[in-house]
Write a protein that holds these residues in place. Structure first.
Motif, PDB file in Angstrom:
ATOM      1  N   LEU A   1     -16.425  30.477 -39.014  1.00 19.95           N
ATOM      2  CA  LEU A   1     -16.851  29.462 -39.985  1.00 19.95           C
ATOM      3  C   LEU A   1     -16.799  30.013 -41.407  1.00 19.95           C
ATOM      4  N   ALA A   2     -17.195  31.266 -41.570  1.00 17.58           N
ATOM      5  CA  ALA A   2     -17.136  31.876 -42.902  1.00 17.58           C
ATOM      6  C   ALA A   2     -15.705  31.865 -43.440  1.00 17.58           C
ATOM      7  N   VAL A   3     -14.733  32.109 -42.547  1.00 22.90           N
ATOM      8  CA  VAL A   3     -13.327  32.172 -42.964  1.00 22.90           C
ATOM      9  C   VAL A   3     -12.721  30.778 -43.120  1.00 22.90           C
ATOM     10  N   THR A   4     -12.875  29.919 -42.108  1.00 26.26           N
ATOM     11  CA  THR A   4     -12.166  28.630 -42.093  1.00 26.26           C
ATOM     12  C   THR A   4     -12.863  27.550 -42.911  1.00 26.26           C
ATOM     13  N   ARG A   5     -14.190  27.607 -42.984  1.00 30.98           N
ATOM     14  CA  ARG A   5     -14.936  26.568 -43.704  1.00 30.98           C
ATOM     15  C   ARG A   5     -15.358  27.001 -45.102  1.00 30.98           C
ATOM     16  N   ASP A   6     -15.753  28.301 -45.213  1.00 31.00           N
ATOM     17  CA  ASP A   6     -16.330  28.763 -46.476  1.00 31.00           C
ATOM     18  C   ASP A   6     -15.360  29.561 -47.336  1.00 31.00           C
ATOM     19  N   GLY A   7     -14.165  29.855 -46.804  1.00 31.15           N
ATOM     20  CA  GLY A   7     -13.146  30.533 -47.606  1.00 31.15           C
ATOM     21  C   GLY A   7     -13.325  32.040 -47.752  1.00 31.15           C
ATOM     22  N   ALA A   8     -14.125  32.670 -46.887  1.00 27.19           N
ATOM     23  CA  ALA A   8     -14.309  34.126 -46.958  1.00 27.19           C
ATOM     24  C   ALA A   8     -13.055  34.844 -46.470  1.00 27.19           C
ATOM     25  N   PHE A   9     -12.849  36.067 -46.947  1.00 32.19           N
ATOM     26  CA  PHE A   9     -11.767  36.900 -46.421  1.00 32.19           C
ATOM     27  C   PHE A   9     -12.175  37.400 -45.044  1.00 32.19           C
ATOM     28  N   SER A  10     -11.245  37.357 -44.093  1.00 31.58           N
ATOM     29  CA  SER A  10     -11.590  37.676 -42.711  1.00 31.58           C
ATOM     30  C   SER A  10     -12.105  39.109 -42.554  1.00 31.58           C
TER      31      SER A  10
END
Length: 438
Positions: A21-30
């Motif tokens: 969710l952090a990556v796909t929804r919030d735009g965080a770097f994996s």
């Protein structure tokens, strides 16, 4: 001492959903999202931490393929699903297809439990149905026809957006394209440079192997190794005391192409976290000096940490905007290293989310920025000095075309050597050009 009950209360699959969710929804770097979770739950057993890393990295890496599989067996398509449900199904299907150590029943049951735990109990029947249908029909999955739809086939098979498949094929040919896409999905051991001034490569290898770390010599760079089978870098003594520095093979080859000599003055204009500067500092000896620059205090602090860790007395760091000319540095450098901000398409193998965030617009913007910076920093090169231009990407606009444009507008420079490395050559996809000031 950590009690077992503390780790028993942690649901590793739930942490993976947090990462997704952090990556796909919030735009965080994996890589940052994964690192943050592993740092927070450092007390978890090694097996659990490895499971979190493998499942989160693998799900992000294979997301286009996983979505195509889910869409074959679900009436509701992934794009229409709630982000939490999409994350649960993606990670569940990854376990079914790519993790033989996880029984199908466990993958299905845990997906249903997660759905309830996340507050979507009303959708547990849907999740259960999709997971069990895919588990039963894993050998019936259909892929696009390679001959009729070659771009879509490669996109799904290697989980790469179609526009990137099209672009790589047009610029580098079908074979180089597919070999690069396949290489992105291969295991990536950690590449490190060795401080051979303080220890021999053989001594380092013996020490690492004694710690249970798998070590392989780097055939392309004499003072470099590949490491695997360790849990955390900062728990390796040789990393903590600066004998090892993480750096890709191509990045080291770029510095070797620039060939800074004993006593040279080197300016690295976009240096953070400082790998090329560190490598150059070890090549030029105590009589030389490397000035590593970057845009922000934060980035310069990263460089300074590495200077201290690697015990380098011939290297300093400085906050400076590479787009602004520094009159004090005019024609002062024997070597200018310009490893510039780029689209990063060469490092998709280790930073998988790059492929989902790249765009034609960003590539064009970055190519223009690179031209702007090159126009400024070439003024730091002494007559008879070297300008090294490099990127960790694979687009002609940012690489060959930029070199050509630069040479057309800067008659005092000539091209000595230029090379595009591809991910299947044992390193990142990487471009480097050595230019000489007459």
């Amino acid at each position: 001492m950590i009690t077992n009950s503390r780790s028993d209360n942690v649901n590793t699959r739930n942490l993976v959903v947090d990462i997704l969710l952090a990556v796909t929804r919030d735009g965080a770097f994996s890589h940052i999202a994964i690192r943050d979770v592993l740092d927070k739950y450092r007390y978890l057993p090694k097996q659990d931490r490895a499971f979190i890393t493998r499942l989160s990295q693998g799900t992000i890496e294979r997301m286009i393929e996983l979505d195509a599989i889910i869409n074959q067996f679900s009436k509701t398509k992934v794009k229409k699903m709630k982000p939490v449900i999409a994350a649960i199904l993606r990670s569940g299907v990854y376990q079914l297809k790519y993790m033989d150590s996880v029984p199908d029943s466990a993958a299905c049951n845990e997906a249903v439990k997660l759905t309830v735990k996340r507050g979507f109990g009303g959708l547990k029947g849907f999740v259960n149905g999709v997971m069990r249908t895919i588990a039963r029909n894993m050998d019936q999955i259909r892929y696009p026809d390679a001959k009729k739809e070659p771009v879509r086939y490669l996109s799904v098979k290697y989980s790469i957006p179609e526009w990137l498949v099209q672009r790589f094929t047009e610029q580098y040919g079908a074979e180089a394209c597919e070999r690069s896409l396949a290489a992105y999905l291969m295991p990536h051991p950690t590449s490190v440079q060795v401080d051979t001034d303080r220890s021999s490569v053989e001594e380092i290898i013996a020490s690492l192997e004694q710690q249970g770390i798998t070590v392989r010599r780097n055939e392309q760079v004499e003072r470099a190794l590949f490491l695997s089978g360790y849990e955390a870098l900062d728990e390796i003594e040789e990393f903590e005391n600066g004998l090892l520095y993480v750096q890709d093979t191509a990045s080291m080859l770029a510095v070797e192409l620039a060939a800074p000599k004993q006593g040279d003055h080197v300016i690295d204009v976009c240096a953070a976290p400082g790998g090329k500067s560190v490598y150059a500092a070890r090549m030029i000896g105590e009589q030389g000096h490397v000035e590593a620059r970057d845009l922000t205090e934060y980035k310069v602090e990263m460089i300074e940490e590495n200077i201290d860790r690697c015990r380098l007395s011939n290297m300093t760091a400085k906050v400076w905007d590479a787009r602004v000319f520094d009159e004090a540095a005019r024609e002062k450098a024997d070597v200018v290293i310009a490893d510039l901000p780029c689209s990063g398409l060469g490092v998709i193998g280790t930073k998988t989310d790059i492929k989902y965030n790249a765009s034609e617009e960003k590539i064009a913007e970055l190519a223009a920025l690179q031209q702007e910076i090159l126009h400024v920093v070439c003024g730091y090169v002494k007559p008879d000095g070297t300008l090294l231009y490099s990127t960790c990407t694979m687009t002609r606009e940012e690489n060959e075309d930029n070199v050509q444009k630069f040479l057309e507008t800067h008659a005092g420079f000539e091209l000595e050597q230029m090379r595009q490395y591809f991910p299947y050559e044992g390193c990142d996809g990487f471009f480097m050009a050595k230019m000489h000031r007459r």
